[in-house]
Scaffold this motif. Structure first.
Motif, PDB file in Angstrom:
ATOM      1  N   UNK A 137      41.331 -81.052 -65.456  1.00  0.00           N
ATOM      2  CA  UNK A 137      39.855 -81.305 -65.111  1.00  0.00           C
ATOM      3  C   UNK A 137      39.701 -80.681 -63.677  1.00  0.00           C
ATOM      4  N   UNK A 138      40.482 -81.161 -62.825  1.00  0.00           N
ATOM      5  CA  UNK A 138      40.204 -80.712 -61.433  1.00  0.00           C
ATOM      6  C   UNK A 138      40.459 -79.498 -61.100  1.00  0.00           C
ATOM      7  N   UNK A 139      41.083 -78.504 -61.701  1.00  0.00           N
ATOM      8  CA  UNK A 139      41.402 -77.166 -61.400  1.00  0.00           C
ATOM      9  C   UNK A 139      39.978 -76.400 -62.234  1.00  0.00           C
ATOM     10  N   UNK A 140      39.506 -77.015 -63.464  1.00  0.00           N
ATOM     11  CA  UNK A 140      38.425 -76.479 -63.794  1.00  0.00           C
ATOM     12  C   UNK A 140      37.317 -76.769 -62.893  1.00  0.00           C
ATOM     13  N   UNK A 141      37.075 -77.754 -62.615  1.00  0.00           N
ATOM     14  CA  UNK A 141      35.876 -78.280 -61.599  1.00  0.00           C
ATOM     15  C   UNK A 141      35.954 -77.395 -60.414  1.00  0.00           C
ATOM     16  N   UNK A 142      37.038 -77.378 -59.791  1.00  0.00           N
ATOM     17  CA  UNK A 142      37.348 -76.596 -58.548  1.00  0.00           C
ATOM     18  C   UNK A 142      36.910 -74.926 -58.619  1.00  0.00           C
TER      19      UNK A 142
ATOM     20  N   UNK B 294      44.722 -68.092 -57.448  1.00  0.00           N
ATOM     21  CA  UNK B 294      43.537 -67.814 -58.004  1.00  0.00           C
ATOM     22  C   UNK B 294      42.248 -68.515 -57.440  1.00  0.00           C
ATOM     23  N   UNK B 295      42.402 -69.536 -56.785  1.00  0.00           N
ATOM     24  CA  UNK B 295      41.362 -70.273 -56.284  1.00  0.00           C
ATOM     25  C   UNK B 295      40.897 -69.639 -55.076  1.00  0.00           C
ATOM     26  N   UNK B 296      41.974 -69.238 -54.036  1.00  0.00           N
ATOM     27  CA  UNK B 296      41.353 -68.306 -52.968  1.00  0.00           C
ATOM     28  C   UNK B 296      41.011 -67.049 -53.153  1.00  0.00           C
ATOM     29  N   UNK B 297      41.466 -66.358 -54.052  1.00  0.00           N
ATOM     30  CA  UNK B 297      41.034 -65.137 -54.541  1.00  0.00           C
ATOM     31  C   UNK B 297      39.391 -65.337 -54.860  1.00  0.00           C
TER      32      UNK B 297
ATOM     33  N   UNK C 232      33.260 -68.433 -65.881  1.00  0.00           N
ATOM     34  CA  UNK C 232      34.022 -69.148 -66.915  1.00  0.00           C
ATOM     35  C   UNK C 232      35.493 -69.655 -66.849  1.00  0.00           C
ATOM     36  N   UNK C 233      35.984 -70.356 -67.456  1.00  0.00           N
ATOM     37  CA  UNK C 233      37.312 -71.049 -67.312  1.00  0.00           C
ATOM     38  C   UNK C 233      37.820 -70.978 -68.654  1.00  0.00           C
ATOM     39  N   UNK C 234      39.024 -70.510 -69.134  1.00  0.00           N
ATOM     40  CA  UNK C 234      39.499 -70.535 -70.376  1.00  0.00           C
ATOM     41  C   UNK C 234      41.035 -70.693 -70.146  1.00  0.00           C
TER      42      UNK C 234
END
Length: 140
Positions: free
Chosen positions: A92-97, A65-68, A105-107
């Motif tokens: 927190x790292x995933x959310x911030x990234x 998902x990060x790469x997408x 948004x991030x859920x």
């Protein structure tokens, strides 16, 4: 305007939960599903029916998902598409990234179906009813 969702989700169970929640909310929205990041990027390059909103799982096989998200934000055609990351990770790292990569948004996926349905209701109410969405890009 007819809204359409692109669900990028590898889990059949999570995709089914999204379908059930939409059904419970009486939201008969056209859905397109890609089970991995590569399929999502290909789908968006070839799409004739542009999504109003992308629900993007973070931990996908292959292109995650990060790469997408990074690829979407680098491409002028997809840069403005609203992307909601929907993940089991509350790191927190995933959310911030994800926000640094341009997530709208991030859920965190709740385990409880009623909470999940409410979270999806609030998300769709905002993105599909309250927010002014960008126009679909013209085909190349």
């Amino acid at each position: 305007m007819t809204h359409r969702l692109l669900i990028v989700e590898d889990s059949d169970e999570d995709f089914t939960a999204i379908q059930w929640a939409l059904n419970r909310l009486n939201r008969a929205l056209p859905l397109d599903r890609c089970a991995d990041g590569d399929a999502a990027l290909t789908w968006l390059q070839e799409a004739s029916n542009w999504p109003s909103l992308i629900l993007l799982d973070l931990n996908l096989p292959g292109t995650d998902g990060r790469e997408v998200l990074g690829a979407l934000r680098r491409d002028a055609r997809t840069r403005t598409l609203p992307v909601v990351v929907l993940s089991t990770s509350a790191s927190a790292r995933d959310i911030n990234d994800c926000y640094a990569l341009g997530a709208n948004s991030y859920l965190t996926k709740p385990v409880n179906f009623a909470q999940f349905t409410n979270q999806l209701r609030l998300t769709l109410d905002f993105w599909l009813e309250a927010a002014q969405l960008p126009q679909a890009p013209e085909a190349p």
